[in-house]
Design an enzyme around this catalytic site. Structure first.
Site, PDB file in Angstrom:
ATOM      1  N   ASP A  32      23.198 100.909 -22.060  1.00 19.97           N
ATOM      2  CA  ASP A  32      21.996 101.587 -22.500  1.00 19.97           C
ATOM      3  C   ASP A  32      22.276 103.080 -22.335  1.00 19.97           C
ATOM      4  O   ASP A  32      23.152 103.472 -21.564  1.00 19.97           O
ATOM      5  CB  ASP A  32      20.806 101.139 -21.642  1.00 19.97           C
ATOM      6  CG  ASP A  32      19.514 101.827 -22.038  1.00 19.97           C
ATOM      7  OD1 ASP A  32      19.215 101.877 -23.248  1.00 19.97           O
ATOM      8  OD2 ASP A  32      18.812 102.321 -21.141  1.00 19.97           O
ATOM      9  N   ASP A  37      19.718 106.220 -22.145  1.00 17.22           N
ATOM     10  CA  ASP A  37      18.854 107.001 -21.253  1.00 17.22           C
ATOM     11  C   ASP A  37      18.619 106.257 -19.942  1.00 17.22           C
ATOM     12  O   ASP A  37      18.146 105.132 -19.927  1.00 17.22           O
ATOM     13  CB  ASP A  37      17.524 107.302 -21.942  1.00 17.22           C
ATOM     14  CG  ASP A  37      17.720 108.008 -23.284  1.00 17.22           C
ATOM     15  OD1 ASP A  37      18.697 108.773 -23.422  1.00 17.22           O
ATOM     16  OD2 ASP A  37      16.898 107.784 -24.195  1.00 17.22           O
TER      17      ASP A  37
END
Length: 188
Positions: free
Chosen positions: A11, A13
């Protein structure tokens, strides 16, 4: 044709960079400690690195696809200076409640659905049964489970840990290097 490769899906952020909430401004870009070192170790171990990120801020009208692309290009540039290269970057600009009509929909790519991981698997010839996901939300881990990814690491640098996230995780890591160590130990 070569055999499919293992990958580590990341992922963006809260895992690679500081999550400021709908992160999209280049001036807010901060790569989290240990990310470059951990990524280099994963690459050396033979993993392909792939970013899979929900970007509902686009659908919500908080920033544009161009803003997302500028931010991501800068992120990739900074990591490249530290010998980290990604094999793919996949993002979902959709959200059912979005303000921008073309992105306001239910899709197969928004995590917790596995669409981005499955697309990357096809595009990059990945072996999902030997791959791992590193995320900071239960939706990251759920997408990995649905895609058939062998290990799901919940990283504690992102969102607040929830019981749901901890239950879905194969491992809960305090930081990116701890996630890397666990993946390398368990992939042998």
């Amino acid at each position: 044709m070569s055999a499919p490769s293992p990958a580590v899906f990341l992922d963006r952020d809260g895992v690679i960079n500081l999550d400021t909430g709908y992160t999209h401004k280049v001036e807010d870009l901060v790569i989290l400690p240990g990310v470059a070192k951990g990524c280099r170790r994963l690459i050396e171990a033979g993993f392909k690195l792939v970013i899979v990120t929900n970007q509902s801020g686009i659908a919500r009208g908080l920033y544009t696809k161009s803003d997302y692309q500028r931010f991501t290009e800068r992120l990739l540039e900074l990591l490249a200076t530290q010998s980290v290269h990604f094999h793919g970057v996949y993002f979902c600009p959709h959200h059912q409640l979005g303000e921008i009509k073309q992105y306001s929909k239910d899709c197969d790519c928004r995590k917790p659905k596995p669409g981005m991981l499955l697309e990357a698997s096809k595009d990059l010839s990945l072996d999902l049964s030997k791959s791992y996901m590193v995320g900071d939300r239960p939706s990251d881990l759920e997408a990995a489970v649905q895609a058939g990814v062998i290990g799901q690491v919940l990283i504690a640098t992102g969102k607040v840990l929830t019981d749901e996230g901890i239950q879905k995780a194969s491992f809960v890591a305090d930081d990116f290097l701890a996630a890397t160590d666990w993946i390398l130990t368990n992939s042998k």
